[in-house]
Enzyme design. Sequence first.
Site: not given
Ligand code: GTR
Length: 419
Positions: A259, A400
């Site tokens: 991420s 995610h």
């Molecule tokens: C979210 C962000 C993403 C990603 C994520 C993370 O809030 O919008 O770009 O980086 O966090 O790091 O888990």
Amino acid sequence: MKRLILALTAFMPLAPSLAQNFIPNYDESKVPDYVLPDPLQFANGQRVHDAPDWENRRIEILRLFEEEMFGVSPAWDGQMQLLELSRNNEALGGKAVQQEVKLTLERNGQWVDLVLLTYLPKGVDKAPMFVGLNFYGNHTISADEAIHVTKSWIRNNADMGYTDNRASDSNRGSRVTNWPVEEMVNRGYGLATMYYGDIDPDFDDGFANGVHALFPDEIRNDKSWGSVAAWAWGISRIVDYLEGVPGVDHGRLAVVGHSRLGKAALWAAAVDSRFTIAISNNSGCGGAALSRRRFGETVERINTSFPHWFNRRFRIYNNEEDSLPMDQHQLIAILAPHPVYIASAAEDLWADPKGEFLSAVAATPVYQLLGKEGLPVSEWPKVEVPVMGTLGYHVRKGGHGMLYYDWMQYLDFADRHWK
Ligand code: GTR
């Protein structure tokens, strides 16, 4: 006139309503038409014909990412002191040496402590290593009580029991499934990991703390380094340290991140050629995903939610993705000829899985110019059917996260290129 307006907006505070009213597009049919900047064409229109041309074009693209997005990081001209905090020669049932080392970075009387946790497989003369930052502290990687709980600022998290922006030890080992160290060690790999907030606490503090604070003499401008660049800069300091560790294979270092830390991993590999594999796990907007697709998180949205991640100039491209002089496929391209693996998750639409895949496709001509395969397919592969050439890609089922499945592909990919 448009240019002037664009330039002015870079200095204007962003209206909070932008973040509140944002409705992400998750409809493929609503992805706008776009033309990607050609990695094999110089800004002046000339073509890149061969490897020496590419070297120059690579620098041109690198400067664009530096000046328009991540920001310009200072060269490291300070000292690093080392202190072993803990050591277990019989970790993981005797298979590995687990060590914590405090890296104190000192410059002109300013200092920052970074705590690195490493695992080196025993019986391996020089271990190839995965190097990656973690989100919740080194003590979440293993349940071993010897591992120190970070003292750095950490995001409050009710599930983790983190209050007052401090970590607690109630979560020892809670991220073991995201960091299958034993599998790595079984297959002859080491791991070096650090809590990312040691390097730069992840909030908009005006760059007063973390490694930014080592450079009080820096006069910040709209091209100066943001937090993603700082995390990448910190990753390079880990390599500085690893270069002095005899049990590490310095030619086989893979940088990995999930991420926001996947964005940092890609940028670390771009600025530091000591990494010979880069792995981006669900890195999304500002990472592997093409900005021009505006699918899921967009440039405006990321700059609004996280004003400290990129440099101020990047705000020029809020809702102006087509005027970006580069796009994220070129962040992959400038890593050529090194192997790069990009992982998506099917339900992680916010990170635009297809846009991450298309980046690898669009970077492939650069690999081919350099005599490498790039990505072996141009059709988006089915869920959990990994493809591996010099570029690798998979889309895992689920949402995610950096999971066991993802790691198994990274290990296979590393085996393929290094063994
Ligand atoms: C979210 C962000 C993403 C990603 C994520 C993370 O809030 O919008 O770009 O980086 O966090 O790091 O888990």
